[in-house]
Design a protein around this motif. Structure first.
Motif, PDB file in Angstrom:
ATOM      1  N   GLN A 107      20.706  15.150  39.445  1.00 10.23           N
ATOM      2  CA  GLN A 107      20.838  13.802  38.940  1.00 10.23           C
ATOM      3  C   GLN A 107      21.828  13.147  38.720  1.00 10.23           C
ATOM      4  OE1 GLN A 107      17.749  13.025  36.003  1.00 10.23           O
ATOM      5  NE2 GLN A 107      17.723  10.967  36.280  1.00 10.23           N
ATOM      6  N   TYR A 108      22.283  12.229  39.577  1.00 14.71           N
ATOM      7  CA  TYR A 108      23.529  11.420  39.385  1.00 14.71           C
ATOM      8  C   TYR A 108      23.794  10.750  37.909  1.00 14.71           C
ATOM      9  CZ  TYR A 108      27.985   9.692  41.149  1.00 14.71           C
ATOM     10  OH  TYR A 108      29.366   9.228  41.218  1.00 14.71           O
ATOM     11  N   TYR A 109      22.792   9.926  37.611  1.00 14.88           N
ATOM     12  CA  TYR A 109      22.718   9.247  36.405  1.00 14.88           C
ATOM     13  C   TYR A 109      21.833   9.715  35.592  1.00 14.88           C
ATOM     14  CZ  TYR A 109      26.123   5.902  38.631  1.00 14.88           C
ATOM     15  OH  TYR A 109      27.046   5.450  39.348  1.00 14.88           O
ATOM     16  N   SER A 110      21.948   9.914  34.489  1.00 14.61           N
ATOM     17  CA  SER A 110      20.952  10.571  33.548  1.00 14.61           C
ATOM     18  C   SER A 110      20.187   9.302  32.859  1.00 14.61           C
ATOM     19  CB  SER A 110      21.447  11.114  32.149  1.00 14.61           C
ATOM     20  OG  SER A 110      22.572  10.421  31.473  1.00 14.61           O
ATOM     21  N   LYS A 111      20.518   8.201  33.098  1.00 14.80           N
ATOM     22  CA  LYS A 111      19.607   7.226  32.159  1.00 14.80           C
ATOM     23  C   LYS A 111      19.743   5.699  33.147  1.00 14.80           C
ATOM     24  CE  LYS A 111      23.349   6.283  28.951  1.00 14.80           C
ATOM     25  NZ  LYS A 111      23.668   4.990  29.496  1.00 14.80           N
ATOM     26  N   PRO A 112      18.894   4.815  33.046  1.00 14.24           N
ATOM     27  CA  PRO A 112      18.858   3.672  33.486  1.00 14.24           C
ATOM     28  C   PRO A 112      20.324   2.974  33.130  1.00 14.24           C
ATOM     29  CG  PRO A 112      16.805   3.934  32.531  1.00 14.24           C
ATOM     30  CD  PRO A 112      17.501   5.156  32.296  1.00 14.24           C
ATOM     31  N   LEU A 113      20.970   2.231  34.222  1.00 15.96           N
ATOM     32  CA  LEU A 113      22.292   1.840  34.185  1.00 15.96           C
ATOM     33  C   LEU A 113      22.305   0.287  33.355  1.00 15.96           C
ATOM     34  CD1 LEU A 113      23.703   2.286  37.616  1.00 15.96           C
ATOM     35  CD2 LEU A 113      23.841   3.833  35.651  1.00 15.96           C
ATOM     36  N   LYS A 114      23.459   0.095  32.658  1.00 12.84           N
ATOM     37  CA  LYS A 114      23.760  -1.394  32.349  1.00 12.84           C
ATOM     38  C   LYS A 114      24.939  -1.769  33.025  1.00 12.84           C
ATOM     39  CE  LYS A 114      24.176  -2.363  28.186  1.00 12.84           C
ATOM     40  NZ  LYS A 114      24.452  -2.502  26.539  1.00 12.84           N
ATOM     41  N   VAL A 115      24.700  -2.881  33.645  1.00 13.32           N
ATOM     42  CA  VAL A 115      25.833  -3.285  34.625  1.00 13.32           C
ATOM     43  C   VAL A 115      26.074  -5.054  34.398  1.00 13.32           C
ATOM     44  CG1 VAL A 115      24.815  -1.982  36.384  1.00 13.32           C
ATOM     45  CG2 VAL A 115      24.224  -4.415  36.345  1.00 13.32           C
ATOM     46  N   LYS A 116      27.280  -5.190  34.755  1.00 17.15           N
ATOM     47  CA  LYS A 116      27.784  -6.787  34.579  1.00 17.15           C
ATOM     48  C   LYS A 116      28.004  -7.399  36.006  1.00 17.15           C
ATOM     49  CE  LYS A 116      31.748  -8.048  33.572  1.00 17.15           C
ATOM     50  NZ  LYS A 116      33.108  -8.336  33.047  1.00 17.15           N
ATOM     51  N   VAL A 117      27.554  -8.573  36.141  1.00 19.37           N
ATOM     52  CA  VAL A 117      28.094  -9.190  37.406  1.00 19.37           C
ATOM     53  C   VAL A 117      29.618  -9.481  37.414  1.00 19.37           C
ATOM     54  CG1 VAL A 117      27.757 -11.280  38.817  1.00 19.37           C
ATOM     55  CG2 VAL A 117      25.810 -10.048  37.612  1.00 19.37           C
ATOM     56  N   GLU A 118      30.355  -8.989  38.351  1.00 17.78           N
ATOM     57  CA  GLU A 118      31.723  -9.186  38.401  1.00 17.78           C
ATOM     58  C   GLU A 118      32.055 -10.505  39.094  1.00 17.78           C
ATOM     59  OE1 GLU A 118      35.130  -9.143  37.730  1.00 17.78           O
ATOM     60  OE2 GLU A 118      34.529  -7.484  36.959  1.00 17.78           O
ATOM     61  N   THR A 119      32.820 -11.393  38.552  1.00 16.86           N
ATOM     62  CA  THR A 119      33.016 -12.466  39.147  1.00 16.86           C
ATOM     63  C   THR A 119      34.667 -12.845  39.220  1.00 16.86           C
ATOM     64  OG1 THR A 119      32.762 -13.824  37.088  1.00 16.86           O
ATOM     65  CG2 THR A 119      30.707 -13.813  38.600  1.00 16.86           C
ATOM     66  N   THR A 120      35.424 -11.803  39.256  1.00 15.03           N
ATOM     67  CA  THR A 120      36.989 -11.904  39.097  1.00 15.03           C
ATOM     68  C   THR A 120      37.484 -11.322  40.121  1.00 15.03           C
ATOM     69  OG1 THR A 120      37.298 -12.649  36.649  1.00 15.03           O
ATOM     70  CG2 THR A 120      39.186 -12.026  37.820  1.00 15.03           C
ATOM     71  N   TYR A 121      37.161  -9.848  40.117  1.00 13.03           N
ATOM     72  CA  TYR A 121      37.631  -9.068  41.121  1.00 13.03           C
ATOM     73  C   TYR A 121      36.776  -8.879  41.865  1.00 13.03           C
ATOM     74  CZ  TYR A 121      41.049  -7.957  37.225  1.00 13.03           C
ATOM     75  OH  TYR A 121      41.765  -7.940  36.377  1.00 13.03           O
ATOM     76  N   VAL A 122      36.966  -8.624  43.203  1.00 16.16           N
ATOM     77  CA  VAL A 122      36.024  -8.300  44.332  1.00 16.16           C
ATOM     78  C   VAL A 122      36.232  -6.914  44.951  1.00 16.16           C
ATOM     79  CG1 VAL A 122      35.986 -10.678  44.955  1.00 16.16           C
ATOM     80  CG2 VAL A 122      37.638  -9.400  46.231  1.00 16.16           C
TER      81      VAL A 122
END
Length: 349
Positions: free
Chosen positions: A165-180
C-alpha cells in the motif's frame, strides 16, 4: 532484429520481509541493462543488481534526458505471475522517449527484458492480496560530454521492488494556484525526470502546511484541476465519474484508463472534461456526496479525505461503500485472475 538477452544470476541474496519497508527501498536480486551506441542496442543482459559507474560528464546529469515507466506484476489466484498492461506501458514509454529526443527501445527487447527479469526474480513477487512487484524501466543519456546537445549514447535499464500500500491513510490535499506542473506545449504528457523534480518545491510547501499532496491546476487560469500530485485526479459526483481530459498537459495514466473502462462497463456515467475548483466548491456547498481520489500505478487508488481550496477545507466521502473502492476491487480482481480478462490486459509468464 532479434536481441539476445544474456542472463547472469546470483543466489546470495534471499527474499526478505519487505512489507514494512517504504516503497521502492528494497530492490530485487537482479536488474536488466542494455547500451545504445553507434545507432544500435548492445549488451542486453539480466545481471545481479549493482551500482553504476558513469562519467561526471554524462549528459543525463546536466540536461535532463531521463525517462521512466512504472508498471506492476501480480501473483494471480492460480499461482501464475501477471504483468499488467505491458503493451500500453510500452506505448507510453515510447511517447516519452520521442518527446525527449531519445532512441526507441524495440518492442521485442522491451517485452522480453521485463518478462525475463520478472521470471528470474519471481520469488520476489508478493503473494499477499495487497502486494505486487513494481517494475521500473528507465533510460538515461550517458554520452560523456558537457555541451547542450541530444546524447548519442544511452543506457536502458529495468529494476524491480516489492510494493504494498503506497499511502497508509486517505490524503489531505490543497489546490495549488501559484505553481504549475505543466503547460501546453511542455512535457506534461511525458514521464521525464524534470516533471517530478519541478513538482517537489510546491509539494514541500503544501506538506509544511499539513497536506500530503497538491491538486495541480492549469497554467493559464489556475482554476481547472489537472493532476493529483503524481497521479491522475478523479471525482465521483452525482453518480458521474469525472476526470480531466487528456489535453496535452496530463499524463495518459494506465490505471486511469483501466478504471474508466471498468466504470463504463458497470454503467457508470463517465465524463472526461475540464473540472474547476469552483465546480468542486459548488458541489461541496450543495451538500452532495463528493468522492475524490488519485489514480496511478504505485498507489492504484489513493482516497482524498480533505481538499483545501483557498483558506477553506472541504471533506470528501471515504466510506467503505464508496464507488472508488468498488472500482479498485474490480481492477484487482482482473489482475489477480478472479474474473475474466475481457480486454487482454494480463500478460502471464
Amino acid at each position: 532484429m532479434q536481441h539476445t538477452i544474456s542472463i547472469i544470476t546470483q543466489t546470495d541474496r534471499q527474499v526478505t520481509d519487505t512489507k514494512s519497508v517504504p516503497f521502492g527501498k528494497v530492490p530485487t536480486e537482479h536488474m536488466f541493462m542494455a547500451e545504445y551506441r553507434n545507432g544500435a542496442w548492445h549488451s542486453a543482459q539480466v545481471t545481479p543488481f549493482h551500482d553504476l559507474t558513469m562519467s561526471p560528464l554524462a549528459l543525463c546529469l546536466h540536461y535532463g534526458q531521463t525517462v521512466f515507466e512504472g508498471m506492476k506484476a501480480f501473483c494471480m489466484d492460480n499461482g501464475s505471475i501477471n504483468i499488467f498492461r505491458i503493451d500500453k506501458h510500452y506505448e507510453r514509454f515510447c511517447r516519452s522517449l520521442h518527446r525527449m529526443c531519445m532512441p526507441m527501445v524495440p518492442k521485442e527487447l522491451f517485452m522480453n527484458a521485463i518478462k525475463q527479469l520478472v521470471q528470474v526474480d519471481a520469488d520476489w513477487v508478493p503473494r499477499d492480496e495487497d502486494g505486487s512487484l513494481y517494475i521500473r524501466p528507465f533510460m538515461i543519456a550517458t554520452e560523456d560530454r558537457i555541451g547542450v546537445k541530444v546524447s548519442d549514447e544511452y543506457l536502458f535499464m529495468i529494476v524491480c521492488s516489492p510494493a504494498y500500500q503506497y499511502y497508509s491513510k486517505p490524503l489531505k490535499v490543497k489546490v495549488e494556484t501559484t505553481y504549475v506542473r505543466a503547460a501546453n506545449g511542455g512535457t506534461g504528457t511525458a514521464k521525464c525526470g524534470g516533471n517530478y523534480g519541478g513538482a517537489f518545491y510546491p509539494t514541500q510547501l503544501a506538506r509544511e502546511q499539513g497536506y500530503d499532496q497538491v491538486l495541480w491546476t492549469d497554467s493559464v487560469h489556475h482554476e481547472f484541476i489537472e493532476e493529483s500530485g503524481t497521479m491522475n485526479a478523479m471525482f465521483y459526483i452525482n453518480d458521474v465519474l469525472i476526470t480531466p481530459e487528456l489535453a496535452g498537459t496530463i499524463l495518459d495514466g494506465v490505471t486511469r484508463d483501466s478504471l474508466l473502462t471498468l466504470a463504463r462497463e458497470k454503467g457508470i456515467a463517465v465524463e472526461e472534461r475540464q473540472i474547476s475548483y469552483s465546480e468542486l466548491i459548488a458541489a461541496f456547498e450543495s451538500g452532495v456526496r463528493v468522492e475524490a481520489f488519485g489514480a496511478g500505478t504505485a498507489a492504484v487508488i489513493a482516497p482524498i479525505e480533505v481538499i483545501a481550496i483557498g483558506h477553506k477545507e472541504y471533506t470528501c466521502y471515504t466510506g467503505k461503500d464508496a464507488m472508488m473502492y468498488q472500482l479498485q476491487k474490480e481492477l484487482l480482481d482482473v489482475r489477480k485472475g478472479l474474473v475474466p480478462d475481457k480486454h487482454n490486459w494480463n500478460n502471464l509468464i
